[in-house]
Design a protein around this motif. Structure first.
Motif, PDB file in Angstrom:
ATOM      1  N   THR A  60      46.287  44.537  38.378  1.00 44.45           N
ATOM      2  CA  THR A  60      46.632  43.410  39.254  1.00 44.45           C
ATOM      3  C   THR A  60      46.822  43.934  40.674  1.00 44.45           C
ATOM      4  OG1 THR A  60      49.014  43.702  39.124  1.00 44.45           O
ATOM      5  CG2 THR A  60      48.012  42.405  37.374  1.00 44.45           C
ATOM      6  N   LEU A  61      47.072  43.013  41.592  1.00 43.39           N
ATOM      7  CA  LEU A  61      47.500  43.457  42.919  1.00 43.39           C
ATOM      8  C   LEU A  61      48.948  43.911  42.783  1.00 43.39           C
ATOM      9  CD1 LEU A  61      46.072  40.608  45.177  1.00 43.39           C
ATOM     10  CD2 LEU A  61      45.015  42.794  44.565  1.00 43.39           C
ATOM     11  N   GLU A  85      44.493  51.350  40.405  1.00 43.45           N
ATOM     12  CA  GLU A  85      43.490  50.724  41.266  1.00 43.45           C
ATOM     13  C   GLU A  85      42.609  51.730  41.998  1.00 43.45           C
ATOM     14  OE1 GLU A  85      46.910  49.075  43.451  1.00 43.45           O
ATOM     15  OE2 GLU A  85      45.670  49.368  45.229  1.00 43.45           O
ATOM     16  N   SER A 106      42.324  41.311  34.541  1.00 46.08           N
ATOM     17  CA  SER A 106      42.016  41.818  35.880  1.00 46.08           C
ATOM     18  C   SER A 106      42.245  40.751  36.945  1.00 46.08           C
ATOM     19  CB  SER A 106      40.545  42.250  35.902  1.00 46.08           C
ATOM     20  OG  SER A 106      40.085  42.378  37.219  1.00 46.08           O
ATOM     21  N   HIS A 107      42.766  41.177  38.077  1.00 50.81           N
ATOM     22  CA  HIS A 107      42.789  40.295  39.237  1.00 50.81           C
ATOM     23  C   HIS A 107      41.335  40.138  39.703  1.00 50.81           C
ATOM     24  CE1 HIS A 107      43.217  39.173  43.472  1.00 50.81           C
ATOM     25  NE2 HIS A 107      44.342  38.584  43.069  1.00 50.81           N
ATOM     26  N   PRO A 108      40.969  38.959  40.252  1.00 49.76           N
ATOM     27  CA  PRO A 108      39.583  38.768  40.682  1.00 49.76           C
ATOM     28  C   PRO A 108      39.069  39.900  41.586  1.00 49.76           C
ATOM     29  CG  PRO A 108      40.784  36.695  40.832  1.00 49.76           C
ATOM     30  CD  PRO A 108      41.768  37.726  40.380  1.00 49.76           C
ATOM     31  N   ASP A 109      39.935  40.500  42.385  1.00 50.93           N
ATOM     32  CA  ASP A 109      39.489  41.576  43.285  1.00 50.93           C
ATOM     33  C   ASP A 109      38.898  42.774  42.541  1.00 50.93           C
ATOM     34  OD1 ASP A 109      40.436  40.057  45.285  1.00 50.93           O
ATOM     35  OD2 ASP A 109      41.865  41.527  46.100  1.00 50.93           O
ATOM     36  N   PHE A 110      39.291  42.964  41.284  1.00 43.45           N
ATOM     37  CA  PHE A 110      38.794  44.123  40.539  1.00 43.45           C
ATOM     38  C   PHE A 110      37.750  43.745  39.489  1.00 43.45           C
ATOM     39  CE2 PHE A 110      43.346  44.938  41.586  1.00 43.45           C
ATOM     40  CZ  PHE A 110      43.120  45.870  42.589  1.00 43.45           C
ATOM     41  N   GLU A 112      34.664  42.916  39.624  1.00 46.12           N
ATOM     42  CA  GLU A 112      33.331  43.515  39.730  1.00 46.12           C
ATOM     43  C   GLU A 112      33.282  44.866  39.012  1.00 46.12           C
ATOM     44  OE1 GLU A 112      31.895  43.146  43.818  1.00 46.12           O
ATOM     45  OE2 GLU A 112      30.559  44.833  43.327  1.00 46.12           O
ATOM     46  N   SER A 127      40.936  36.792  33.467  1.00 46.98           N
ATOM     47  CA  SER A 127      41.380  36.970  34.853  1.00 46.98           C
ATOM     48  C   SER A 127      42.855  36.600  34.935  1.00 46.98           C
ATOM     49  CB  SER A 127      40.540  36.123  35.811  1.00 46.98           C
ATOM     50  OG  SER A 127      41.144  34.879  35.983  1.00 46.98           O
TER      51      SER A 127
END
Ligand code: AMP
Length: 498
Positions: A60-61, A85, A106-110, A112, A127
């Protein structure tokens, strides 16, 4: 039903209205944490009664999502496997596969990076957004003997191993610190540490939440941002690794005298500043004291055992020492045969008690080898001096056997650091036909400083016993460090040839 049998979570009900997590984007109460982690647990369960120890890897963030997901995993009966991260995909893949995770959150930022890993492994991918808003369902009861978390050790030698901590282990690791450092609900801690390692997870986040205090989470570590937060905020506690204190000191020194005054004054409002996870150089201890008037409290611990030794909250904190055993933690020093070391002699630290982990995940041979009866063999060597332990280093990398002597790399590093042109140093032993091992030093010089190998070796020989003075010296721009800021000694060793 949202009743929880997990003490950390149960306790939150006593502080419902209070702020639990403060972030740059907003504050979140204990009530919100209870509510949202309930939703997360329900989403993870997706109709099952109990995750029954399924591993849930998550990234996560650095904000409210982290404890919400972590608590959600626990409340659903899962084992939390926090990911790092800054780890490259290969390492993330290793952690997910070694732990046998059946769910990746996973947070959307990760996404990919993590989606293809989850797809390749054919595991559920969720997510954070999906989970945080799930409908609430009945949750299982989770007993203290059940595994709560698998943390992967730094792995300076060999592949990282998963350290399995039960809920009872977590409670013991948290409560010993609550007692020793007198955590209270009025506390507010500034959190700047990684969230895949016990320092950031247990000593900072879990202790704060156990106490009903506020955990102020910064999205990342940057020295200026931390100073700003110390100046503007009202933290009472700060915990970090030596590299962070090093960077904060450097930033302070580059500031104007007016700014320095403001920064130093801000630190004086804190009641406690702690250092750990690696040896705090004596020079760094004094430097921080002259900047802030804070005498850093240094403690010693390990993922497998939580914290074991600590300088006192009240009373004299000795530079270069890590203090005495924490409440409920049994510590002893033993020689090669496992016999208690004679008074004044060095020995390997062994630890026993409820803080000690259950096992290495699916590594029964390594688990067995790590224990001598009820005692966990830390692999760290120390000496007891006037009632306080001093760490000499890791048996595998820091205790150098040269010409029949055993010398501590940490001790030599301390001495070399007192040279005014030396900024950082790492000492290693390199196999040698004549000496067994040779003492080798990798040195980072102060900015714009010049020093020759000969000068440094001569200087060393004047201050260290001849067998301790480095016989090989290399100058480097920086030392190789892991995500916790720890020097990776096997890489340093390679600087001196294979
Ligand atoms: P980790 O499991 O990543 O927390 O690493 C634990 C290791 O860090 C210990 O086994 C020690 O080698 C080292 N360590 C932790 N705290 C200290 C300290 N205060 N002084 C020296 N070494 C430390």
């Amino acid at each position: 039903m949202a009743d929880s049998s997990i003490p950390l979570i149960e306790r939150a009900k006593k502080h419902r209205e209070r702020t639990a997590i403060a972030t740059l984007t907003g504050d979140f109460t204990y009530d919100q944490l209870l509510e949202v982690s309930w939703r997360v647990a329900s989403g993870l369960l997706a109709g099952q009664k109990d995750l029954g120890g399924q591993r849930v890897a998550f990234l996560t963030l650095r904000d409210f999502d982290y404890p919400a997901i972590q608590w959600g995993i626990w409340r659903a009966g899962g084992i939390a496997v926090p990911l790092c991260e800054v780890h490259p995909p290969a390492e993330l893949n290793y952690t997910i596969s070694d732990s046998g995770a059946s769910i990746v959150v996973s947070h959307p930022d990760f996404a990919e990076t993590l989606t293809p890993i989850a797809q390749n492994r054919n595991v559920r991918f969720l997510s954070t957004e999906q989970l945080l808003g799930a409908d609430r369902r009945t949750l299982p009861r989770v007993g203290p003997e059940r595994p709560a978390m698998i943390l992967y050790t730094s792995g300076t030698t060999g592949k990282p191993k998963g350290v399995v901590l039960t809920h009872a282990n977590l409670e013991a690791q948290i409560t010993t610190l609550i007692k020793a450092w007198e955590w209270r609900r009025e506390d507010r801690i500034l959190h700047v540490l990684p969230l895949h390692h016990s320092h950031g997870i247990i000593n900072v986040l879990c202790c704060a939440l156990w106490a009903g205090a506020v955990c102020d989470m910064l999205p990342r570590f940057d020295a200026l941002g931390v100073w700003q937060k110390l100046v503007d905020g009202n933290a009472t506690l700060f915990m970090a690794v030596p590299t962070i204190y090093f960077k904060l000191s450097e930033t302070w020194e580059k500031s104007t005298p007016e700014q320095q005054q403001v920064m130093s004054r801000a630190c004086r409002r804190l009641r406690l500043m702690v250092s750990g996870s690696a040896a705090l150089p004596v020079t760094a201890f004094h430097r921080w004291r002259s900047i802030t008037e804070h005498t850093l409290l240094e403690r010693y611990g390990m993922t497998e055992i939580g914290m074991a030794l600590s300088n006192p909250l009240h009373g004299k904190r000795r530079p270069g020492h890590v203090g005495t055993p924490l409440p409920g933690v049994a510590v002893r020093l033993v020689d090669e045969k496992g016999t208690p070391a004679t008074p004044g002699a060095s020995g390997e630290i062994e630890v026993s008690g409820p803080t000690v982990f259950k096992e290495y995940w699916e590594r029964s041979t390594e688990t067995k080898a790590a224990f001598r009866g009820r005692w966990f063999r830390t692999g760290d060597v120390a000496v007891l001096e006037d009632g306080s332990y001093r760490i000499l280093g890791r048996k595998s990398t820091d205790i150098i056997k040269t010409g029949g002597y055993k010398v501590s790399a940490l001790e030599i590093e301390e001495m070399l650091r007192t040279h005014r042109r030396v900024a950082e140093v790492a000492v290693v032993g390199k196999e040698d036909l004549e000496w067994g091992e040779r003492v080798c030093a990798a040195i980072v010089l102060e900015e714009d400083a010049a020093l020759s190998r000969q000068e440094l070796r001569k200087w060393g020989k004047e201050r260290l016993a001849p067998y301790k003075a480095p016989s090989s010296v290399v100058f480097v721009k920086s030392l190789p460090r892991n995500s916790m800021g720890k020097v990776i000694k096997p890489i340093v060793k390679k600087l001196f040839g294979s």
